[in-house]
Design an enzyme around this catalytic site. Structure first.
Site, mmCIF file in Angstrom:
data_model
loop_
_atom_site.group_PDB
_atom_site.id
_atom_site.type_symbol
_atom_site.label_atom_id
_atom_site.label_comp_id
_atom_site.label_asym_id
_atom_site.label_seq_id
_atom_site.Cartn_x
_atom_site.Cartn_y
_atom_site.Cartn_z
ATOM 1 N N GLY A 11 102.301 95.172 48.040
ATOM 2 C CA GLY A 11 102.385 93.443 48.307
ATOM 3 C C GLY A 11 101.397 92.811 46.949
ATOM 4 O O GLY A 11 100.503 93.524 46.347
ATOM 5 N N GLN A 73 107.942 100.834 44.690
ATOM 6 C CA GLN A 73 108.829 99.895 45.313
ATOM 7 C C GLN A 73 108.936 98.886 44.325
ATOM 8 O O GLN A 73 108.438 97.912 44.325
ATOM 9 C CB GLN A 73 108.514 99.359 46.738
ATOM 10 C CG GLN A 73 109.387 98.431 47.375
ATOM 11 C CD GLN A 73 108.800 97.971 48.650
ATOM 12 O OE1 GLN A 73 107.419 97.547 48.775
ATOM 13 N NE2 GLN A 73 109.588 97.366 49.425
ATOM 14 N N GLY A 78 110.861 94.416 51.826
ATOM 15 C CA GLY A 78 110.466 94.634 53.483
ATOM 16 C C GLY A 78 109.903 95.842 53.716
ATOM 17 O O GLY A 78 110.004 96.799 52.923
ATOM 18 N N ARG A 330 66.119 103.090 35.802
ATOM 19 C CA ARG A 330 67.383 103.251 35.493
ATOM 20 C C ARG A 330 67.740 104.854 35.599
ATOM 21 O O ARG A 330 66.924 105.679 35.628
ATOM 22 C CB ARG A 330 67.505 102.606 34.165
ATOM 23 C CG ARG A 330 67.434 101.198 33.990
ATOM 24 C CD ARG A 330 67.431 100.630 32.861
ATOM 25 N NE ARG A 330 68.522 100.819 31.902
ATOM 26 C CZ ARG A 330 68.726 100.636 30.405
ATOM 27 N NH1 ARG A 330 67.443 100.107 29.750
ATOM 28 N NH2 ARG A 330 69.674 100.975 30.077
ATOM 29 N N LYS A 348 63.701 104.495 31.992
ATOM 30 C CA LYS A 348 64.913 104.946 31.703
ATOM 31 C C LYS A 348 64.769 106.369 31.041
ATOM 32 O O LYS A 348 64.099 106.285 30.053
ATOM 33 C CB LYS A 348 65.923 104.179 30.880
ATOM 34 C CG LYS A 348 67.207 104.728 30.179
ATOM 35 C CD LYS A 348 67.963 103.768 29.341
ATOM 36 C CE LYS A 348 69.077 104.398 28.938
ATOM 37 N NZ LYS A 348 68.755 105.574 28.007
ATOM 38 N N HIS A 360 52.140 97.207 35.264
ATOM 39 C CA HIS A 360 52.610 96.189 35.073
ATOM 40 C C HIS A 360 53.321 95.946 33.479
ATOM 41 O O HIS A 360 53.047 96.680 32.730
ATOM 42 C CB HIS A 360 51.398 95.305 34.807
ATOM 43 C CG HIS A 360 50.224 95.601 35.668
ATOM 44 N ND1 HIS A 360 49.856 94.825 36.809
ATOM 45 C CD2 HIS A 360 49.066 96.275 35.519
ATOM 46 C CE1 HIS A 360 49.061 95.393 37.414
ATOM 47 N NE2 HIS A 360 48.473 96.283 36.547
#
Length: 453
Positions: A11, A73, A78, A330, A348, A360
């Protein structure tokens, strides 16, 4: 149990108002169709036939790794026509289960009940009792047994009063289903081939149709628009939260918790409001996750506290650590036991040694930091020259003063001290003090600039 599944997913989903096929819209971070595929896979389905139509290229790209047979399809004629596209792949003696890509919450338990309930040579049909059955096909019974299904647009006023509704989910034997599908016609208000008509075909042959109810009614709710998707999202999250509470996890506000993956928790974990879990996350014993955190594909060991609004992705955090608030870890970040990172610190592809701190306003990328080292506020590892990444190595018991730039590749040996404001470009030997500030100047009588009139 030997069975194959057909998942209808052709659909367009017009009411979603989206360029993406409806079944690719996500629930709990995963495409709706994948929820259904995963449930079938978990039950050991021999084959999974995915019937697709609109957005086929996008479907195949998104679900490329899924163990499905792709069935096109080309025309949406249907539900009966959709299942019939897959019917050449059915084995005559296997159970065939029909499911829907936009009904993502169907449970393994309900499917097992349905498979077990299929009468020999007949159909097991999943039905549900609804106070408001508007729009659903009605279950027609005659002296008890199910004899037919009537769609809403075909129903008489009397039939519209029936509260037992068709979900579209059924099980039949492959050979029988192929025969019934071949006999369908489209002589109805929609001009479509209804899958529901196989019920009457089975009844006409004297085959039994056994109705089964889902474990929970929410399982068979479909998605046609974003409001319905949002409703199922909250229902799913509520179920996830309830399971975690039953396992001993303290969710401070279960209504404001999102699990979009897998979560393993030790004893006495506490999770505050508005936390989002994605991918595979593991929490040890006595872990506390503050409000507003996002955790993705990470491991956090015993007795660690993650303070509010921190983001941890692809990282490992040891025991007795403190993270945040407002920290970003990360992929490749590793915090050893009793290490600390604080507000507005980003890490990271770097390892922070046992007992070390960066409390900080710091960026640590492509770095290796030893034990008991202190990284002052505003420190940056300058790991990228515009083309390549380079590594910073910092030893044990090092003190890095505030507002320092460590230009990689560079190594700081054990016990060294880096004065505040230093721009470091050369290696530092053990125990050395490095200061690179310019000589301080004082200018008397200096006037600040003023705006020109």
């Amino acid at each position: 149990m030997k069975f194959s599944a057909v998942i209808l997913a052709a659909g367009k989903g017009t009411r979603m108002y989206s360029n993406m096929p409806k079944v690719l819209h996500t629930l709990a971070g995963k495409p709706m169709a994948k929820h259904v595929i995963d449930t079938c896979t978990g039950l050991g389905a021999q084959n999974i036939h995915l019937v697709y139509g609109h957005g086929g290229d996008q479907m195949q790209q998104t679900l490329a790794e899924e163990p499905v047979n792709w069935v096109l399809q080309a025309e949406q004629l249907g539900t009966g026509h959709a299942v019939d596209q897959a019917s050449p792949k059915f084995e005559d003696d296997e159970k065939v289960l029909v499911l829907y890509g936009d009904v993502p919450l169907i449970s393994a338990e309900t499917i097992e009940n349905l498979l077990d309930a299929q009468p020999t040579g007949g159909i097991a049909l999943l039905t549900v009792m609804l106070d408001n059955p508007m729009g659903y096909g009605r279950i027609i019974r005659k002296n008890g047994p199910v004899v037919a299904i009537v769609e809403q647009k075909e129903a008489t006023e009397e039939q519209k009063l029936i509260k037992e509704c068709n979900t579209g989910v059924l099980v039949a034997t492959g050979g029988d289903l192929k025969r019934w599908l071949a006999g369908l016609n489209n002589e109805n208000a929609q001009g479509e081939y209804y899958l529901t008509d196989v019920i009457a075909a089975a009844h006409d042959e004297g085959r039994a149709v056994e109705a089964v109810h889902p474990v929970n009614a929410i399982e068979v709710e479909g998605v046609n628009d974003r409001a319905q998707l949002a409703r199922l999202e909250r229902a799913f999250q509520s179920m996830q939260a309830q399971k975690l509470l039953e396992q001993g996890v303290m969710l401070r506000d279960p209504a404001r918790f999102d699990l979009r993956g897998e979560l393993q928790c030790g004893m006495d974990c506490e999770i505050d409001a508005n936390v989002v879990i994605e991918g595979k996350v593991s929490l040890g014993d006595n872990v506390v996750i503050g409000a507003g955190c996002v955790l993705k594909d990470c491991e956090i060991d015993d007795n660690t506290v993650v303070r509010p609004y921190s983001v941890i992705e692809g990282a490992t955090v040891g025991e007795e650590c403190t993270v945040g608030p407002f920290t970003r870890l990360r992929p490749g970040a590793e915090m050893r036991n009793d290490s600390h990172v604080g507000n507005f610190v980003e890490v990271k592809n770097a390892c922070i040694g046992e007992g070390s701190k960066a409390n900080h306003l710091t960026y640590l990328g492509d770095a290796e930091i030893g034990q008991r080292t202190n990284i002052g506020a505003g420190t940056i590892t300058c790991n990228y020259d515009g083309a390549n990444k380079f590594k910073t190595v910092i030893g044990n018991d090092v003190f890095v003063g505030s507002d320092s730039q460590l230009v990689a590749p560079v190594t700081i040996a054990d016990g060294a001290t880096i004065g505040a404001g230093t721009t470091l470009t050369k290696d530092v030997a053990e125990g050395e003090l490095v200061i690179t500030r310019v000589k301080e100047r004082k200018i008397t009588g200096w006037q600040r600039p003023v705006k020109q009139k």
